[in-house]
Design an enzyme around this catalytic site. Structure first.
Site, short mmCIF file in Angstrom:
data_model
loop_
_atom_site.label_atom_id
_atom_site.label_comp_id
_atom_site.label_asym_id
_atom_site.label_seq_id
_atom_site.Cartn_x
_atom_site.Cartn_y
_atom_site.Cartn_z
N SER A 1 -32.07 -66.87 -11.29
CA SER A 1 -31.41 -65.70 -11.84
C SER A 1 -30.05 -65.99 -12.46
O SER A 1 -29.50 -65.18 -13.18
CB SER A 1 -31.24 -64.66 -10.74
OG SER A 1 -30.35 -65.13 -9.73
N LYS B 1 -20.59 -65.18 -12.10
CA LYS B 1 -21.86 -64.43 -12.12
C LYS B 1 -21.60 -62.98 -11.76
O LYS B 1 -20.81 -62.69 -10.85
CB LYS B 1 -22.84 -65.07 -11.12
CG LYS B 1 -24.23 -64.45 -11.12
CD LYS B 1 -25.18 -65.21 -10.18
CE LYS B 1 -26.58 -64.61 -10.20
NZ LYS B 1 -27.54 -65.36 -9.37
N SER C 1 -32.30 -69.94 -7.60
CA SER C 1 -31.55 -69.35 -8.71
C SER C 1 -30.32 -70.12 -9.16
O SER C 1 -29.68 -69.73 -10.13
CB SER C 1 -31.12 -67.92 -8.35
OG SER C 1 -32.22 -67.05 -8.39
#
Length: 492
Positions: free
Chosen positions: A158, A78, A182
Site C-alpha cells: 500500500s 505516508k 506494504s
C-alpha cells in the site's frame, strides 16, 4: 552543482554538515522535483511553506553545531501517519479534510531529529491494497517503465506513494507501513530499499490502524544505509502504544559493512512456487551466491506451514480491520452523509466514504468474526499463525541468522491489469511477504536485478526478532553486488 535530488540521504546529511549546500537549497530542489512530477501522483498534499520553515530552522541548528541526526533532510510522509494540523486522510473519502490535533510518535521523532516535511504521500485506502490503485486520490504511477513501452505501471502497495517518491527523487526517504508486505513489495517494484521492522520496534501511536496485530511502521529509502539511518530515528519505545517494546535502539548504520562471514542463510524450499518465473528463481540463486561469496553459509530450511499463510492472513487482517474501521461513522470527524435517523446516517456515511476494496475487507472480516463462523475461520487462522511463527522459531533455533527469499512473484504490472474480476489475483502479490507479519519478524527488501524488460526486482531477507542489524549487514552485501537502480526520467 550536483542535482541535490540525486543524492542519497547519507550524502545529503554529510553535505549539510560540511556546508556544501543549505537545508533550504536541498528542500527547494525537492519541492521543484515534486512540482515537475505531479503526473506520478505520489503526493496527495504538498507542504512547501512548512517545509521551508523547517529547513530554515535546521540551517540555524546546523550553523550552531546543534543539528540532529536528520537535520535538514527532506522526507515524505505516508498519509496514514497523523501530522498535527496537516490533513491526514488515509487516502479515504470518509476522513475528508481531517486535520489531526496530535502528531504520530514516529513523525514527532523525525521532527525531533531535524527532518523536513515535504508533504503527505499517496497510499492504498486505509493501506488495503497491493498496487496503490484503491486510493481516493487515484493511482500512483511507478517512475519505472518497461523497455520501449509507455504503459503506466503500478508502484506496488500500500505504500506506493512512498516508494515512487523515493525512486523518482521526490524525497530523500519516506515513512511507510507494512501489514502484509506494504513496505517490501513496493520497494521491490521501484528499485528502492524497504524494511519492515520487528513488530513493536516502532510505535503505532498516531498511525491509522488497519490490522493492529500486523501493522508496523518502517522506512523506504534509496540505499540500505539510508534505511538504517531512518529506522534509527523512527524506532523506540512508546508508552502510548501497548504493543511497543522497551528495548534500546541500536546504531543501525554501524551494521553497514559488517562482516557476514560464518552466518547461516536459510533458503526455504517452500518458497519455490509452481510456475514461478525463471527470472525470479535465477535472481534468488544469484543473491544466495553473493552472500556465499561474502563468507555466509547457505542451508536449505523448511517452513512447512507457508502454504497456509496467505489464506490465514486474509482472515486475520480483515477481521481486525472490520473492528478498527467501525470508528468511522461521520459523527465526530470526517465525511458525514445525513439520514432520517442515526443508523441511516451511519449507513449513508460508510456507503459514500469507504471504497470498494475497503468494503470488501470489512464484509469478509465481519463474516469471519460472526457467531456461526468464528471457530471455523478466525480461530483456525490464529492457530495457523502460531504454527507459522513456530516454523520460523525452529529455523532460527538451528543457528540460521537470516532467511533469503524473493520479495515478489513478479516485477511491477500495469495499472488496471490485475484484480478486476478476481481480487485473489491481487492478493497473491503478498505471497512471499505475509508470513513475516504473521510471525512479527523483521524483513527487508533490497533491489537485486532487473527482469527482461528492464524493471527492477527485489530480494527479501527475513531476520530474527529485533535483529534488524543482521538484515542491514546482509542487505548491504546484496546492494554492493547488484548496484543501485534508478529509473530514467520520462515525466519532466
Amino acid at each position: 552543482m550536483t542535482d541535490l535530488t540525486s543524492l542519497t540521504l547519507a550524502e545529503a546529511r554529510d553535505g549539510l554538515v560540511n556546508k556544501s549546500f543549505t537545508a533550504v537549497e536541498l528542500t527547494d530542489a525537492h519541492l521543484a522535483a515534486i512540482e515537475a512530477a505531479r503526473v506520478l501522483n505520489a503526493y496527495v498534499l504538498e507542504t512547501p511553506d512548512q517545509a521551508r520553515q523547517m529547513a530554515q530552522a535546521a540551517d540555524a541548528q546546523i550553523a550552531k553545531g546543534e543539528g540532529g541526526p536528520l537535520a535538514g533532510i527532506p522526507l515524505g510522509i505516508k498519509d496514514l501517519f497523523a501530522t498535527k494540523g496537516t490533513r491526514t486522510t488515509a487516502c479515504s473519502k470518509i476522513l475528508g479534510d481531517f486535520k489531526p490535533p496530535y502528531e504520530s510518535t514516529v513523525t514527532s521523532q523525525l521532527w525531533r531529529d531535524g527532518a523536513v516535511l515535504l508533504g503527505k504521500l499517496n497510499n492504498d485506502e486505509f493501506a488495503m491494497g497491493s498496487s496503490n490503485e484503491t486510493s481516493c486520490f487515484g493511482p500512483v504511477v511507478n517512475p519505472w517503465r518497461r523497455a520501449g513501452s509507455e504503459t503506466k505501471l503500478v508502484p506496488g502497495g500500500s505504500s506506493g506513494g512512498s516508494a515512487a517518491a523515493v525512486a523518482a527523487g521526490l524525497c530523500l526517504g519516506a515513512t511507510a507501513t507494512d501489514t502484509g508486505g506494504s513496505i517490501r513489495q513496493p520497494a521491490a517494484f521501484t528499485g528502492t530499499v524497504g524494511i519492515k521492522p520487528t513488530y513493536g520496534r516502532c510505535s503505532r501511536w498516531g498511525i491509522v490502524a488497519f490490522a493492529s496485530s500486523l501493522d508496523q511502521a518502517g522506512p523506504i529509502a534509496r540505499t540500505v544505509r539510508d534505511s538504517a539511518i531512518l529506522l534509527g530515528s523512527m524506532a523506540g519505545f512508546d508508552p502510548k502504544d501497548t504493543t511497543s517494546v522497551d528495548r534500546p535502539v541500536p546504531n543501525y548504520e554501524a551494521a553497514i559493512g559488517g562482516s557476514v562471514k560464518g552466518m547461516k542463510i536459510g533458503i526455504p524450499k517452500e518458497y519455490r512456487l509452481d510456475g514461478m518465473p525463471a527470472e525470479i528463481e535465477k535472481l534468488w540463486m544469484q543473491g544466495a551466491e553473493w552472500l556465499k561469496a561474502a563468507g555466509a553459509e547457505l542451508v536449505e530450511v523448511s517452513l512447512p506451514h507457508t502454504k497456509y499463510a496467505l489464506p490465514a492472513y486474509y482472515i486475520v487482517a480483515p477481521a481486525e480491520a472490520s473492528s478498527n474501521l467501525a470508528r468511522y461513522d461521520g459523527v465526530r470527524y470526517g465525511t458525514r452523509v445525513n439520514g432520517r435517523n442515526i443508523v441511516e446516517m451511519y449507513e449513508n456515511t460508510r456507503a459514500a466514504g469507504f471504497g470498494a476494496e475497503v468494503k470488501r475487507r470489512i464484509m469478509i472480516g465481519t463474516y469471519v468474526l460472526s457467531a456461526g463462523y468464528y471457530d471455523a475461520y478466525y480461530l483456525r487462522a490464529q492457530k495457523v499463525r502460531t504454527l507459522i511463527k513456530r516454523d520460523f522459531e525452529q529455523c532460527f533455533d538451528q543457528g540460521v541468522s537470516a532467511i533469503l527469499t524473493p520479495a515478489t512473484p513478479s516485477a511491477a504490472f500495469g495499472i488496471g491489469e490485475k484484480g478486476g474480476a478476481d481480487p485473489v489475483e491481487m492478493y497473491l502479490n503478498d505471497i512471499f511477504t505475509v508470513t513475516v507479519n504473521m510471525a512479527g519478524l523483521p524483513g527487508i527488501a533490497v533491489p537485486a536485478g532487473s527482469d527482461s524488460q528492464g524493471l527492477p526486482l527485489g530480494l527479501q531477507l527475513i531476520g530474527r526478532p529485533f535483529d534488524e542489524e543482521t538484515l542491514f549487514s546482509l542487505g548491504d552485501v546484496i546492494e554492493q553486488s547488484a548496484g543501485r537502480f534508478t529509473p530514467a526520467k520520462w515525466w519532466a
